[in-house]
Design an enzyme around this catalytic site. Structure first.
Site, PDB file in Angstrom:
ATOM      1  N   SER A   1       0.827  -1.193   0.000  1.00  0.00           N
ATOM      2  CA  SER A   1       0.000   0.000   0.000  1.00  0.00           C
ATOM      3  C   SER A   1       0.872   1.258   0.000  1.00  0.00           C
ATOM      4  CB  SER A   1      -0.960  -0.049   1.192  1.00  0.00           C
ATOM      5  OG  SER A   1      -1.986   0.896   1.060  1.00  0.00           O
TER       6      SER A   1
ATOM      7  N   HIS B   1      -6.914  -6.207  -0.718  1.00  0.00           N
ATOM      8  CA  HIS B   1      -5.872  -5.223  -0.399  1.00  0.00           C
ATOM      9  C   HIS B   1      -5.267  -5.520   0.974  1.00  0.00           C
ATOM     10  CE1 HIS B   1      -4.000  -1.173  -0.751  1.00  0.00           C
ATOM     11  NE2 HIS B   1      -4.115  -1.167   0.577  1.00  0.00           N
TER      12      HIS B   1
ATOM     13  N   ASP C   1      -9.322  -4.120  -5.887  1.00  0.00           N
ATOM     14  CA  ASP C   1      -8.735  -3.209  -4.925  1.00  0.00           C
ATOM     15  C   ASP C   1      -9.337  -1.815  -5.091  1.00  0.00           C
ATOM     16  OD1 ASP C   1      -7.166  -1.710  -3.236  1.00  0.00           O
ATOM     17  OD2 ASP C   1      -5.274  -2.615  -3.871  1.00  0.00           O
TER      18      ASP C   1
END
Length: 281
Positions: A93, A256, A227
Site C-alpha cells: 500500500s 488489499h 482493490d
C-alpha cells in the site's frame, strides 16, 4: 514465508525497539542480524529484506507525516544497516510509495529488488475508497476519535470479541491479526494514522514515472483485481506506460488487506519473486 531454498522459518521473530529521528521505532526482526550499528561484523548477512507495511509509524518535526515516514526509513538504514548491504525492499500500500521515494532520494542504496504489493502510488484521493475516505481523513478526522476512545475503554476480552464478530465472515482469517487489530483501539494511534492518511490523500497524486523508469529492472508490481485503493484501471495504465515491466494483476482474489486471510500465500509468492536475486548474492 518460506526461505527461497524451501525451508520454513526455524527461528522466532524477535521484537526490538530503537530511537530513530526522535521516534521510538518498533522493529520486527528475523535472524541474528545486529540492527544497532553500521559496522560490518563476521555474522552480518550480505542481504537484508526490509518490509515497509501500510500505516507504518515514525522527521522529528513531523514524526507521523508522510515525508517524515520516508526520511525515517532512510535514517534507519543509515544508522542501523551497513552501507554496502544489498537490500530487498518489500512494500504494501503506502509502503510502496515510500519505497519509490527512498530510491529517488538516495539512488546510491544497494537495492537489488523492490516488491510493491497493492501499490498506492498515484491518485489516491481519486480511487473509489479515496473518494469515500478523503472527507473523513481531511475534514472530519477529529470526530472519529470519540468512537475510538469509547472502544479503548472496553475490557480486552470484549475488544477481542468485537474484532472476531466484525471479521467473522472471513473463512480463512489469520487469527494472529486479532491482537494487532485490538491494539489499534487507541486514540493516539488513530490520530497518528488518520493524520498520515490525510496527507496521503493530498500528496499522493501523479505516479513517479521517472523513478520507475530508472529502476524498472528492479521492480515487481502486484495489483489487486478488486482493490478499491488502486483500481484495475491503474494497473492497465502503468502496463501501457511500462510494457516491459514486471507488473502483475492478481488472479487469486486476494484483497488489499491481505494480512487478514492471505498472508502466507502472499509471502510465498514474494519469496518466489526474489529467490533468484538472493541466490546470486
Amino acid at each position: 514465508m518460506e526461505t527461497p531454498g524451501g525451508e520454513g522459518l526455524s527461528e522466532p521473530v524477535s521484537v526490538e525497539y530503537t530511537y530513530c529521528m526522535g521516534a521510538i521505532t518498533e522493529v520486527l526482526k528475523y535472524g541474528a542480524t545486529d540492527s544497532h550499528g553500521t559496522r560490518k561484523t563476521s555474522n552480518q548477512p550480505k542481504a537484508l529484506i526490509l518490509v515497509i507495511p501500510d500505516m507504518c509509524v515514525a522527521e522529528s518535526r513531523d514524526v507521523f507525516g508522510l515525508n517524515g515516514q520516508i526520511e525515517h526509513k532512510l535514517a534507519f538504514l543509515r544508522e542501523h544497516v551497513p552501507r554496502d548491504t544489498q537490500l530487498v525492499l518489500v512494500g504494501h500500500s503506502i509502503g510502496c510509495y515510500i519505497i519509490l521515494e527512498m530510491m529517488k532520494r538516495d539512488p546510491e542504496l544497494k537495492v537489488v529488488k523492490s516488491v510493491l504489493l497493492f501499490p498506492t502510488i498515484e491518485r489516491m484521493a481519486c480511487s473509489p475508497q479515496g473518494r469515500v475516505m478523503t472527507p473523513v481523513l481531511c475534514h472530519l478526522r477529529y470526530a472519529a476519535y470519540l468512537p475510538v476512545f469509547l472502544l479503548s475503554l472496553l475490557p480486552g476480552f470484549l475488544q477481542t470479541a468485537l474484532v472476531r464478530l466484525v471479521l467473522g465472515s472471513l473463512s480463512s482469517l489469520d487469527h494472529t491479526t486479532i491482537p494487532a487489530t485490538t491494539s489499534l483501539f487507541n486514540v493516539d494511534c488513530a490520530a497518528n494514522g488518520m493524520y498520515m492518511g490525510g496527507q496521503e490523500m493530498r500528496l499522493v497524486l501523479e505516479r513517479d514515472n521517472a523513478t520507475i523508469k530508472r529502476n524498472l529492472h528492479k521492480l515487481v508490481f502486484y495489483y489487486g483485481a478488486t482493490d478499491h485503493w488502486c483500481p484495475v484501471q491503474y494497473y492497465h495504465d502503468i502496463r501501457a506506460d511500462f510494457p516491459g515491466g514486471n507488473i502483475r494483476l492478481c488472479e487469486r482474489g486476494i484483497r488489499h488487506a491481505f494480512v487478514l486471510d492471505a498472508g502466507k500465500e502472499m509471502a510465498d509468492m514474494t519469496a518466489e519473486w526474489i529467490s533468484d536475486d538472493l541466490k546470486i548474492l
